[in-house]
Every structure is written in C-alpha cells, then in structure tokens.
Design a protein around this motif. Structure first.
Motif, mmCIF file in Angstrom:
data_model
loop_
_atom_site.group_PDB
_atom_site.id
_atom_site.type_symbol
_atom_site.label_atom_id
_atom_site.label_comp_id
_atom_site.label_asym_id
_atom_site.label_seq_id
_atom_site.Cartn_x
_atom_site.Cartn_y
_atom_site.Cartn_z
ATOM 1 N N LEU A 193 -23.731 -51.707 36.350
ATOM 2 C CA LEU A 193 -23.291 -51.603 34.752
ATOM 3 C C LEU A 193 -22.044 -50.616 34.386
ATOM 4 N N ALA A 214 -32.582 -59.359 22.775
ATOM 5 C CA ALA A 214 -32.231 -58.005 23.874
ATOM 6 C C ALA A 214 -30.683 -58.929 24.091
ATOM 7 N N GLY A 241 -31.912 -48.609 23.014
ATOM 8 C CA GLY A 241 -31.510 -48.404 23.513
ATOM 9 C C GLY A 241 -29.559 -49.461 23.309
ATOM 10 N N ALA A 242 -28.963 -50.335 24.062
ATOM 11 C CA ALA A 242 -28.048 -50.716 23.626
ATOM 12 C C ALA A 242 -27.754 -51.321 22.063
ATOM 13 N N ARG A 276 -38.388 -59.676 14.293
ATOM 14 C CA ARG A 276 -39.208 -58.646 14.001
ATOM 15 C C ARG A 276 -38.179 -58.030 14.360
ATOM 16 N N GLY A 286 -31.968 -54.189 23.475
ATOM 17 C CA GLY A 286 -30.800 -53.528 24.113
ATOM 18 C C GLY A 286 -30.659 -54.538 24.582
ATOM 19 N N VAL A 302 -36.310 -45.685 30.956
ATOM 20 C CA VAL A 302 -36.072 -46.293 31.796
ATOM 21 C C VAL A 302 -34.766 -45.976 32.723
ATOM 22 N N LEU A 340 -20.752 -52.873 31.347
ATOM 23 C CA LEU A 340 -20.049 -51.871 29.747
ATOM 24 C C LEU A 340 -18.623 -51.727 29.980
ATOM 25 N N VAL A 360 -36.276 -52.956 14.904
ATOM 26 C CA VAL A 360 -36.742 -51.673 15.837
ATOM 27 C C VAL A 360 -35.286 -51.888 16.824
ATOM 28 N N ASP A 370 -30.817 -56.542 28.428
ATOM 29 C CA ASP A 370 -32.540 -57.887 28.322
ATOM 30 C C ASP A 370 -32.280 -56.931 29.827
ATOM 31 N N LEU A 371 -33.966 -56.673 29.931
ATOM 32 C CA LEU A 371 -34.791 -55.965 31.470
ATOM 33 C C LEU A 371 -34.882 -56.738 31.929
ATOM 34 N N GLN A 372 -35.507 -57.721 31.652
ATOM 35 C CA GLN A 372 -35.931 -58.899 32.259
ATOM 36 C C GLN A 372 -34.692 -59.595 33.464
ATOM 37 N N LEU A 409 -31.763 -44.285 32.439
ATOM 38 C CA LEU A 409 -30.839 -44.299 31.919
ATOM 39 C C LEU A 409 -30.080 -43.835 31.313
ATOM 40 N N ASP A 427 -37.365 -64.676 20.426
ATOM 41 C CA ASP A 427 -38.617 -63.980 21.531
ATOM 42 C C ASP A 427 -38.688 -62.896 22.811
ATOM 43 N N VAL A 428 -37.652 -62.410 22.796
ATOM 44 C CA VAL A 428 -37.482 -60.685 23.710
ATOM 45 C C VAL A 428 -36.693 -59.801 22.731
ATOM 46 N N TYR A 473 -18.966 -54.428 26.269
ATOM 47 C CA TYR A 473 -20.267 -53.649 25.562
ATOM 48 C C TYR A 473 -18.985 -52.828 24.704
HETATM 49 C C1 LHQ Z 1 -37.869 -57.903 26.389
HETATM 50 C C2 LHQ Z 1 -36.724 -56.289 25.850
HETATM 51 C C3 LHQ Z 1 -35.798 -56.355 26.820
HETATM 52 C C4 LHQ Z 1 -35.996 -58.042 27.614
HETATM 53 C C5 LHQ Z 1 -38.658 -56.426 24.527
HETATM 54 N N1 LHQ Z 1 -35.801 -57.045 27.867
HETATM 55 N N2 LHQ Z 1 -37.338 -58.606 27.456
HETATM 56 C C6 LHQ Z 1 -28.400 -50.677 30.090
HETATM 57 C C7 LHQ Z 1 -27.727 -51.910 30.818
HETATM 58 C C8 LHQ Z 1 -25.828 -52.465 31.077
HETATM 59 C C9 LHQ Z 1 -25.688 -52.470 30.039
HETATM 60 C C10 LHQ Z 1 -25.794 -52.259 28.166
HETATM 61 O O1 LHQ Z 1 -26.887 -50.977 27.938
HETATM 62 C C11 LHQ Z 1 -27.926 -50.366 28.726
HETATM 63 C C12 LHQ Z 1 -28.569 -49.640 28.371
HETATM 64 C C13 LHQ Z 1 -29.966 -50.786 27.779
HETATM 65 O O2 LHQ Z 1 -30.251 -51.515 26.681
HETATM 66 S S1 LHQ Z 1 -31.124 -50.372 28.475
HETATM 67 C C14 LHQ Z 1 -32.070 -51.387 27.355
HETATM 68 C C15 LHQ Z 1 -32.732 -50.466 26.638
HETATM 69 N N3 LHQ Z 1 -33.964 -51.034 26.185
HETATM 70 C C16 LHQ Z 1 -35.491 -51.070 26.456
HETATM 71 O O3 LHQ Z 1 -35.331 -49.913 27.579
HETATM 72 C C17 LHQ Z 1 -36.148 -51.391 25.201
HETATM 73 C C18 LHQ Z 1 -37.148 -52.139 25.608
HETATM 74 N N4 LHQ Z 1 -38.507 -52.419 24.434
HETATM 75 C C19 LHQ Z 1 -38.991 -51.856 24.256
HETATM 76 O O4 LHQ Z 1 -39.090 -50.532 24.766
HETATM 77 C C20 LHQ Z 1 -39.623 -52.653 23.386
HETATM 78 O O5 LHQ Z 1 -40.229 -53.788 23.282
HETATM 79 C C21 LHQ Z 1 -39.810 -52.217 22.064
HETATM 80 C C22 LHQ Z 1 -40.453 -50.447 21.377
HETATM 81 C C23 LHQ Z 1 -38.247 -52.796 21.461
HETATM 82 C C24 LHQ Z 1 -40.838 -52.428 20.799
HETATM 83 O O6 LHQ Z 1 -42.141 -53.257 21.616
HETATM 84 P P1 LHQ Z 1 -43.087 -54.071 21.130
HETATM 85 O O7 LHQ Z 1 -43.552 -54.356 19.804
HETATM 86 O O8 LHQ Z 1 -44.338 -53.100 21.511
HETATM 87 O O9 LHQ Z 1 -42.733 -55.568 21.687
HETATM 88 P P2 LHQ Z 1 -42.993 -56.126 22.921
HETATM 89 O O10 LHQ Z 1 -42.853 -55.400 24.055
HETATM 90 O O11 LHQ Z 1 -44.301 -55.888 23.516
HETATM 91 O O12 LHQ Z 1 -41.693 -57.147 22.969
HETATM 92 C C25 LHQ Z 1 -41.980 -58.156 22.871
HETATM 93 C C26 LHQ Z 1 -41.085 -58.798 23.498
HETATM 94 O O13 LHQ Z 1 -39.761 -58.996 23.991
HETATM 95 C C27 LHQ Z 1 -41.741 -58.803 25.199
HETATM 96 O O14 LHQ Z 1 -42.308 -60.183 26.017
HETATM 97 P P3 LHQ Z 1 -43.081 -60.576 25.821
HETATM 98 O O15 LHQ Z 1 -43.205 -61.698 26.975
HETATM 99 O O16 LHQ Z 1 -44.242 -59.574 26.749
HETATM 100 O O17 LHQ Z 1 -43.950 -61.121 24.708
HETATM 101 C C28 LHQ Z 1 -41.184 -57.998 25.702
HETATM 102 O O18 LHQ Z 1 -40.702 -57.776 27.047
HETATM 103 C C29 LHQ Z 1 -39.507 -58.157 25.285
HETATM 104 N N5 LHQ Z 1 -38.528 -57.191 25.456
HETATM 105 N N6 LHQ Z 1 -37.643 -55.623 25.355
HETATM 106 N N7 LHQ Z 1 -35.129 -54.953 26.241
#
Ligand code: LHQ
Length: 268
Positions: A86, A31, A118-119, A63, A68, A145, A90, A115, A70-72, A147, A27-28, A94
């Motif tokens: 963070l 993440a 991020g992480a 899918r 990466g 975002v 990490l 896809v 969880d941003l929520q 970072l 669902d997320v 991580y």
């Molecule tokens: C999500 C997420 C998500 C929660 C999709 N969290 N819900 C930081 C801190 C500490 C330690 C480790 O490392 C890091 C670095 C990181 O990893 S920071 C996070 C980096 N990741 C991102 O910035 C990716 C955020 N997501 C997106 O940009 C898009 O969702 C992508 C491009 C991955 C996919 O886009 P779409 O295919 O259009 O899907 P969507 O955006 O509609 O997402 C589907 C659902 O998943 C949606 O929830 P909803 O309730 O509206 O259906 C999103 O909110 C949820 N989701 N990524 N990281």
C-alpha cells in the motif's frame, strides 16, 4: 461548454472557466482503482496548466462521492496470495494527486453528492472547499478495515476540525452526516440534492471569473502559513502582496472601485 470524454472512469467537462471532474464508477460508489486515480491526477494537471480554467469541481456519479480504495481489487490480491504494497501505491498515485490539489493555484471544490469514505474522504479533505448535499456524509473508514489514515487525512482533518474531533472520526470511522459536518466546519455549505451542482457551479464560476491571480496567491499564502510562525507568515504575505500589487488585476480593481463599476479581471 466544452465536454471531453477522455475516459469512461472520469468525466471531464469545462463550463464558464470551471472544469468539472466526475468520478464515474457508480456501481462501486466510485471507489478508486489504479486507472481512476491516475486519470484524476492527469486531468487535475491539465486543469492546472490550462489558462482558460479558473477553478475545478470534483464530484461523483450516482449516489456516492467516493468510497475510497477499491476493496474488491484488494480481495482479489489476497486470493492470489500476493502481499499488498500500500505504501508504494500511495506514494506513486495518491500522493501526487493530493499534492496537485493542494498546490495548484486555483480553487478546487469538492461537491459531495453522497458518501465520501476512506481515501474518498481524504480526497474531499484535500479540496479547498467542500459543498455537500443533505444526503452526503464523510467517513474516515480506514480503521474499520484495519488500516491507518492516508491520502493526507491525518494532515488536513485536525487542521479543519481540531485534533479531538479528528481522532474520533479516525478511531471510529463513523460517518459524519452533512448537517453535523457543516456545524463543525468540515463542509462549507449544505444544499438539497438537486441544488448541489447548480449552486457549486455558480460559486466556482464566480471564483473562476474573478481576480484569479490573487486567488492563486491566496492559496499559496494559506498553504505556506500552515507551517510558518507569525513572523515568517507576515514576511511571506508582504512578498506575495508585492507581486499582487504589480498586477494588472490590482490596477483594474482599484480603477473599477473608483469609477464605481464592476472590474474586468484578466488573471494577470
Ligand atoms: C465498493 C466499495 C469499495 C469496492 C462500496 N470498493 N466496492 C487503501 C489502500 C491504498 C491506497 C489508498 O487508500 C486506502 C484507504 C482506503 O480508502 S481503504 C477503503 C476505505 N473505504 C471503505 O472501507 C468503504 C467501504 N464501503 C462501505 O463501507 C460502504 O459501501 C459505504 C458506507 C461507503 C456505503 O454503504 P451502502 O450505502 O450500504 O452501499 P453498499 O455497501 O451496498 O455499496 C454499494 C456497492 O458498492 C456494493 O457493491 P454490490 O455489488 O454489492 O452492489 C459495494 O460492494 C460497493 N462498494 N465501497 N471501497
């Protein structure tokens, strides 16, 4: 086939000496929350220690591979007025997970079903080999975002595709589609979505049922060589080959070759 439903967050299955770890928060987009990352590190440790496991596949349910951190979770922290730490997260969660993948002396393969951002992209980069579905993409989404890069991406990515391409991915966060990723060496092979897991499972099973002691030594060699000069790398190879040369598997490999039959390796 052995299935162990250890946690809903991470599905664990072992088949033909291959452990398949499936991130399961579809669902997320799978993440990472703290529980998932901890669970993943624990199951990687199990696979490393289990002599009946010769290779590991990491993939995602639904899918996506993994979106990466969880941003929520983070948003909720901001709303509570808490300061994110963070760096501590990490280091605590991580780092051990990435190090486990890089140092465990068994092949670890990412099966990118969608896809990796991020992480989640960092996780894919830490794996020895990446197989991708045609619909998959890799994105160093961190800067989008606000970072910097983490999860070992700054170490692995320039080594995989060169500094210029790596920095472009990091600065922009633009997703690299599977076909382009294959062209630049970011993924090893791209398959139609329905072929990804059967192909990856067959490939992993081939490795897991081969000369696994040698594969472990190869991984150690390659890791070590990343930080050595040629002189030292040649010395380390000589040492490692001394070990391999005394193994039952080497004896079996040579004997099978001379006898014109398939070798039966035991990993010792
Ligand atoms: C999500 C997420 C998500 C929660 C999709 N969290 N819900 C930081 C801190 C500490 C330690 C480790 O490392 C890091 C670095 C990181 O990893 S920071 C996070 C980096 N990741 C991102 O910035 C990716 C955020 N997501 C997106 O940009 C898009 O969702 C992508 C491009 C991955 C996919 O886009 P779409 O295919 O259009 O899907 P969507 O955006 O509609 O997402 C589907 C659902 O998943 C949606 O929830 P909803 O309730 O509206 O259906 C999103 O909110 C949820 N989701 N990524 N990281």
């Amino acid at each position: 086939m052995v299935s162990r439903p250890v946690s809903d967050l991470l599905l664990v299955e072992t088949d033909r000496r291959v452990t398949i770890l499936t991130l399961n928060r579809p669902d997320v987009l799978n993440a990472f929350n703290n529980e998932l990352i901890t669970e993943l590190a624990l199951r990687l440790r199990d696979a490393e220690r289990d002599v009946e496991v010769g290779a590991v596949i990491i993939t995602g349910a639904g899918r996506a591979f993994c979106a990466g951190q969880d941003l929520q979770d983070r948003r909720a922290m901001f709303e509570r007025g808490e300061t994110p730490h963070l760096g501590a997260g990490l280091r605590e969660r991580y780092k051990p997970m990435i190090l486990r993948i890089r140092t465990m002396e068994k092949p670890v393969i990412a099966a990118l079903n969608g896809v990796a951002a991020g992480a989640g992209c960092g996780l894919a980069l830490a794996c020895d080999i990446r197989m991708a579905a045609e619909s998959a993409s890799l994105s160093l989404a961190f800067a989008r975002v606000g970072l910097a890069a983490d999860s070992g991406a700054s170490y692995m990515l320039p080594r995989l595709i060169g500094l210029g391409r790596a920095l472009e991915m990091a600065y922009t966060g633009d997703p690299v589609p599977a076909a382009e990723a294959e062209r630049i060496g970011l993924v090893n092979h791209v398959y139609p979505a329905d072929e990804l897991m059967p192909r990856t499972r067959d490939f992993a099973a081939r490795l897991a049922n081969g000369a696994t002691l040698a594969l472990g030594l190869i991984k150690r060699d390659f890791n070590r060589a990343l930080s050595l000069d040629l002189d030292a790398a040649l010395d380390y190879e000589s040492y490692q080959q001394e070990v391999a040369g005394r193994s039952d598997d080497f004896r079996e490999g040579v004997t099978a070759f001379v006898e014109k039959r398939q070798p039966k390796y035991r990993g010792s």
